[in-house]
Design an enzyme around this catalytic site. Sequence first.
Site, PDB file in Angstrom:
ATOM      1  N   ILE A  93       1.982   2.168   0.219  1.00  0.00           N
ATOM      2  CA  ILE A  93       2.068   2.756  -1.127  1.00  0.00           C
ATOM      3  C   ILE A  93       0.939   2.057  -1.879  1.00  0.00           C
ATOM      4  CG2 ILE A  93       3.409   3.017  -3.241  1.00  0.00           C
ATOM      5  CD1 ILE A  93       5.961   2.892  -1.550  1.00  0.00           C
ATOM      6  N   PRO A  94      -0.191   2.744  -2.031  1.00  0.00           N
ATOM      7  CA  PRO A  94      -1.439   2.074  -2.416  1.00  0.00           C
ATOM      8  C   PRO A  94      -1.582   1.714  -3.900  1.00  0.00           C
ATOM      9  CG  PRO A  94      -1.807   4.411  -2.149  1.00  0.00           C
ATOM     10  CD  PRO A  94      -0.377   4.167  -1.763  1.00  0.00           C
ATOM     11  N   CYS A  95      -0.767   0.795  -4.350  1.00  0.00           N
ATOM     12  CA  CYS A  95      -0.866   0.352  -5.745  1.00  0.00           C
ATOM     13  C   CYS A  95      -2.169  -0.402  -6.000  1.00  0.00           C
ATOM     14  CB  CYS A  95       0.349  -0.487  -6.131  1.00  0.00           C
ATOM     15  SG  CYS A  95       0.574  -1.958  -5.145  1.00  0.00           S
ATOM     16  N   HIS A  96      -2.843  -0.840  -4.935  1.00  0.00           N
ATOM     17  CA  HIS A  96      -4.123  -1.525  -5.112  1.00  0.00           C
ATOM     18  C   HIS A  96      -5.190  -0.570  -5.657  1.00  0.00           C
ATOM     19  CE1 HIS A  96      -4.228   0.125  -0.995  1.00  0.00           C
ATOM     20  NE2 HIS A  96      -5.528   0.247  -1.181  1.00  0.00           N
TER      21      HIS A  96
END
Length: 157
Positions: free
Chosen positions: A119-122
Amino acid sequence: MNTAYYNSPLGWLEVIANNGGVAHIHFLAEPPKEKSIASPFLNLVVQQLDDYFTGKNKIFSFPINPDGTEFQLHVWELLGNIPYGTTLPYLKVAQKMGDTKKVRAIAGAIAKNPILIAIPCHRIIGSDRSLVGYSGGLERKRGLLELEGFPKQKTLF
C-alpha cells in the site's frame, strides 16, 4: 498468523500474514531474532518484494487484509491505485476522496498504513513536493521513490 522476514536494500522487513492475506509489512529497527515461518504464501510475498527491490516487479498481486476503520480502508484502497513512479500530494488525495477539509484525517490514516510498500503511502508528498511523513523513516521513503525512478537530487524534496 505467520511471519516472514526480508532483508531489503533499505532494511529488514517483517511480513505478517493471516488467513485473508498480508496484514502487516513494516520495517524493523534491527535484524530479527527469530526465523521466518516458511509457507508457500509467505514465500510468494517475499519473492514479490525481492522482485520489487530489484526492479522486476512494479505491481504486487498477493492479497492484502489490513485491519482498520472503514475510513482508513478507503484511504488505503485509494493509495493502492497510485501508479508506480507517481507521487500525489495529500491535498490531491483529499480531493479524490471528495473533501479537501479531511486532509488531516487522511494524513492520519496514511500514517497508520499497516502494509508499507504494497500500500504505497511512500508515494504521498507535501503540496510543495516536499518529502514528509513516513513511518519507515524519510530516508527509506526517499529510497523507495528513487527506486521508482525519482531523481536523487536533494532539491526535488
